[in-house]
Design a protein around this motif. Sequence first.
Motif, mmCIF file in Angstrom:
data_model
loop_
_atom_site.group_PDB
_atom_site.id
_atom_site.type_symbol
_atom_site.label_atom_id
_atom_site.label_comp_id
_atom_site.label_asym_id
_atom_site.label_seq_id
_atom_site.Cartn_x
_atom_site.Cartn_y
_atom_site.Cartn_z
ATOM 1 N N GLY A 253 0.814 -1.216 0.000
ATOM 2 C CA GLY A 253 0.000 0.000 0.000
ATOM 3 C C GLY A 253 0.848 1.267 0.000
ATOM 4 N N THR A 254 1.897 1.252 0.805
ATOM 5 C CA THR A 254 2.795 2.408 0.872
ATOM 6 C C THR A 254 3.522 2.608 -0.452
ATOM 7 N N VAL A 255 3.964 1.505 -1.048
ATOM 8 C CA VAL A 255 4.691 1.593 -2.313
ATOM 9 C C VAL A 255 3.773 2.091 -3.434
ATOM 10 N N LEU A 256 2.533 1.610 -3.466
ATOM 11 C CA LEU A 256 1.589 2.078 -4.487
ATOM 12 C C LEU A 256 1.254 3.560 -4.291
ATOM 13 N N ALA A 257 1.097 3.981 -3.037
ATOM 14 C CA ALA A 257 0.867 5.407 -2.768
ATOM 15 C C ALA A 257 2.077 6.229 -3.200
ATOM 16 N N ALA A 258 3.269 5.728 -2.932
ATOM 17 C CA ALA A 258 4.494 6.421 -3.341
ATOM 18 C C ALA A 258 4.573 6.517 -4.871
ATOM 19 N N SER A 259 4.056 5.501 -5.569
ATOM 20 C CA SER A 259 4.088 5.560 -7.034
ATOM 21 C C SER A 259 3.184 6.675 -7.552
ATOM 22 N N LEU A 260 2.045 6.887 -6.901
ATOM 23 C CA LEU A 260 1.173 8.006 -7.299
ATOM 24 C C LEU A 260 1.813 9.351 -6.971
ATOM 25 N N VAL A 261 2.403 9.443 -5.792
ATOM 26 C CA VAL A 261 3.070 10.688 -5.406
ATOM 27 C C VAL A 261 4.221 10.986 -6.356
ATOM 28 N N SER A 262 4.995 9.956 -6.704
ATOM 29 C CA SER A 262 6.125 10.199 -7.611
ATOM 30 C C SER A 262 5.643 10.611 -8.999
ATOM 31 N N ALA A 263 4.495 10.085 -9.446
ATOM 32 C CA ALA A 263 3.939 10.514 -10.732
ATOM 33 C C ALA A 263 3.566 11.997 -10.683
ATOM 34 N N LEU A 264 2.919 12.415 -9.602
ATOM 35 C CA LEU A 264 2.544 13.828 -9.453
ATOM 36 C C LEU A 264 3.771 14.731 -9.396
ATOM 37 N N VAL A 265 4.766 14.332 -8.601
ATOM 38 C CA VAL A 265 5.979 15.138 -8.456
ATOM 39 C C VAL A 265 6.744 15.194 -9.779
ATOM 40 N N PHE A 266 6.872 14.046 -10.454
ATOM 41 C CA PHE A 266 7.549 13.990 -11.751
ATOM 42 C C PHE A 266 6.861 14.927 -12.747
ATOM 43 N N TYR A 267 5.557 14.817 -12.836
ATOM 44 C CA TYR A 267 4.768 15.629 -13.769
ATOM 45 C C TYR A 267 4.928 17.123 -13.463
ATOM 46 N N PHE A 268 4.756 17.493 -12.195
ATOM 47 C CA PHE A 268 4.844 18.898 -11.803
ATOM 48 C C PHE A 268 6.239 19.448 -12.091
ATOM 49 N N ALA A 269 7.273 18.680 -11.760
ATOM 50 C CA ALA A 269 8.647 19.155 -11.973
ATOM 51 C C ALA A 269 8.962 19.301 -13.462
ATOM 52 N N THR A 270 8.606 18.298 -14.251
ATOM 53 C CA THR A 270 8.937 18.371 -15.683
ATOM 54 C C THR A 270 8.143 19.474 -16.379
ATOM 55 N N ASN A 271 6.891 19.655 -16.002
ATOM 56 C CA ASN A 271 6.102 20.721 -16.625
ATOM 57 C C ASN A 271 6.543 22.103 -16.153
ATOM 58 N N THR A 272 7.024 22.203 -14.930
ATOM 59 C CA THR A 272 7.544 23.481 -14.445
ATOM 60 C C THR A 272 8.812 23.854 -15.201
ATOM 61 N N ILE A 273 9.693 22.886 -15.418
ATOM 62 C CA ILE A 273 10.907 23.159 -16.190
ATOM 63 C C ILE A 273 10.548 23.508 -17.632
ATOM 64 N N SER A 274 9.558 22.829 -18.184
ATOM 65 C CA SER A 274 9.096 23.155 -19.534
ATOM 66 C C SER A 274 8.560 24.589 -19.582
ATOM 67 N N PHE A 275 7.811 24.985 -18.578
ATOM 68 C CA PHE A 275 7.294 26.352 -18.499
ATOM 69 C C PHE A 275 8.436 27.364 -18.467
ATOM 70 N N ILE A 276 9.460 27.073 -17.673
ATOM 71 C CA ILE A 276 10.580 28.007 -17.514
ATOM 72 C C ILE A 276 11.428 28.098 -18.774
ATOM 73 N N THR A 277 11.674 26.963 -19.421
ATOM 74 C CA THR A 277 12.640 26.933 -20.523
ATOM 75 C C THR A 277 12.029 27.076 -21.910
ATOM 76 N N SER A 278 10.729 26.875 -22.046
ATOM 77 C CA SER A 278 10.117 26.876 -23.366
ATOM 78 C C SER A 278 9.450 28.211 -23.688
ATOM 79 N N ALA A 279 9.640 28.630 -24.909
ATOM 80 C CA ALA A 279 9.025 29.886 -25.362
ATOM 81 C C ALA A 279 7.540 29.717 -25.676
#
Length: 193
Positions: free
Chosen positions: A103-129
């Motif tokens: 249960g903890t590992v599956l919850a961590a997989s959802l959290v990591s998906a959210l964090v991954f998505y937010f981080a990559t889209n934030t970098i895309s926002f910063i670096t992309s015209a």
Amino acid sequence: MRSSWIPALVLLGLVVAFRCLNAAFADTLPNFSPLPALFLCSLIFFRGPKAWLLPLAAWVLTDPLVSLIQNEALLGWHHLSLFVGLGLAAGIGVLTRRYPQAGTVLAASLVSALVFYFATNTISFITSAIYPKTAAGFLQAQWTGPVGAVLPTWVFLRNLAAANLLFTACFLLARKHWSLAIEQGPEAVVSTR
């Protein structure tokens, strides 16, 4: 080669194959990738060099192939965002290592998906015209995507979360099978074939 590496090498082969297939058919299930789940699960369940070597090898082997298949640059800002996102997934794996229940590992997989998505889209926002550098542009990067995009960016989050859950669940099931086979000895491995 010790037999403890065999499951890791099989997993590596499957991740490489799946990433290349996903890149070739990106329109069908965009961002349905096993890589963040591999970084998460490797750092939760493996110890020693295997914990880092397996996901890094998968990334190093597949990233140039994925870039070539998708006609992207072999090196660009998207690599920085991927590096940061995968590093954060790995960090969540290290934090979850003390509580490796399903249960903890599956919850961590959802959290990591959210964090991954937010981080990559934030970098895309910063670096992309393609995104205006405003609050509205930031929300656009996180939810709707650039003007004229075929799919909104939230679809990538949905697919990443689904992929993380699926691949983490598969990893948990495979780990359970390997653990039972090790406990029961070599004859159990033969009988399960």
